[in-house]
Design a protein around this motif. Sequence first.
Motif, short mmCIF file in Angstrom:
data_model
loop_
_atom_site.label_atom_id
_atom_site.label_comp_id
_atom_site.label_asym_id
_atom_site.label_seq_id
_atom_site.Cartn_x
_atom_site.Cartn_y
_atom_site.Cartn_z
N THR A 70 -34.18 39.44 118.61
CA THR A 70 -35.23 38.87 119.43
C THR A 70 -36.53 38.81 118.65
O THR A 70 -36.77 39.62 117.74
CB THR A 70 -35.45 39.68 120.72
N TYR A 71 -37.36 37.84 119.03
CA TYR A 71 -38.66 37.64 118.38
C TYR A 71 -39.70 37.39 119.47
O TYR A 71 -39.48 36.57 120.36
CB TYR A 71 -38.61 36.43 117.45
N ASP A 72 -40.81 38.10 119.36
CA ASP A 72 -41.93 37.88 120.27
C ASP A 72 -42.77 36.76 119.65
O ASP A 72 -43.39 36.94 118.60
CB ASP A 72 -42.74 39.16 120.41
N TRP A 79 -34.66 34.46 121.63
CA TRP A 79 -33.42 35.19 121.41
C TRP A 79 -32.56 34.36 120.46
O TRP A 79 -32.29 33.19 120.73
CB TRP A 79 -32.67 35.37 122.73
N HIS A 80 -32.10 34.97 119.38
CA HIS A 80 -31.23 34.29 118.42
C HIS A 80 -29.86 34.97 118.44
O HIS A 80 -29.71 36.09 117.99
CB HIS A 80 -31.85 34.35 117.02
N PHE A 81 -28.89 34.26 118.99
CA PHE A 81 -27.54 34.77 119.11
C PHE A 81 -26.65 34.17 118.02
O PHE A 81 -26.73 32.97 117.75
CB PHE A 81 -26.92 34.38 120.47
N ILE A 105 -36.58 31.44 125.06
CA ILE A 105 -35.92 30.35 124.33
C ILE A 105 -34.72 30.98 123.66
O ILE A 105 -34.84 32.00 122.99
CB ILE A 105 -36.87 29.73 123.28
N SER A 106 -33.55 30.39 123.84
CA SER A 106 -32.32 30.93 123.29
C SER A 106 -31.75 29.99 122.24
O SER A 106 -31.50 28.81 122.53
CB SER A 106 -31.27 31.13 124.40
N LEU A 107 -31.55 30.51 121.03
CA LEU A 107 -30.84 29.79 119.98
C LEU A 107 -29.48 30.42 119.89
O LEU A 107 -29.36 31.63 119.69
CB LEU A 107 -31.54 29.95 118.63
#
Length: 159
Positions: A70-72, A79-81, A105-107
């Motif tokens: 995760t990145y703020d 969220w990078h999955f 935001i989800s990648l």
Amino acid sequence: MPVIRRLTLSDEAATATLAAALAPHLRAGDALLLDGPLGAGKTSFARALIRQLAGAAIEVPSPTFNLVLTYDIPAGMLWHFDLYRVADPRELDELGLEDALAEGISLIEWPDRLGTAAPPDALTLRLAPAAGTGTARQAELAGDAAWAARLATLDLPHD
């Protein structure tokens, strides 16, 4: 999902240009599915996009072993999955996928592992090596009518 744009990315710099162009169109609640075979450039694209959204040249490791990082960022949480090692969609509950899809935001790399948990309103970026080249990639953005409208002003040098 209908294809919104098709383009050829000549190298990693062109991939970063696509990420920079797409970044202003993303907002909390969005899911971007990064699809393609090993070596297609999914993680390179994700790194460039995360750095663009963070507004800084931050370190962006691959989440292959963690499965999610995760990145703020100024727009909230990103969220990078990387679902490459997910064998069963039931494992997604432990990764916080539901929260990510609702709040940030989800990648999501390897979206085929989502099964029925795939968000129906996601934008998909399909990447594949371009035939007969070493570094070029074919890219295809696909999404619903809402995505087509949001990306109508996507500013790319050429496609």
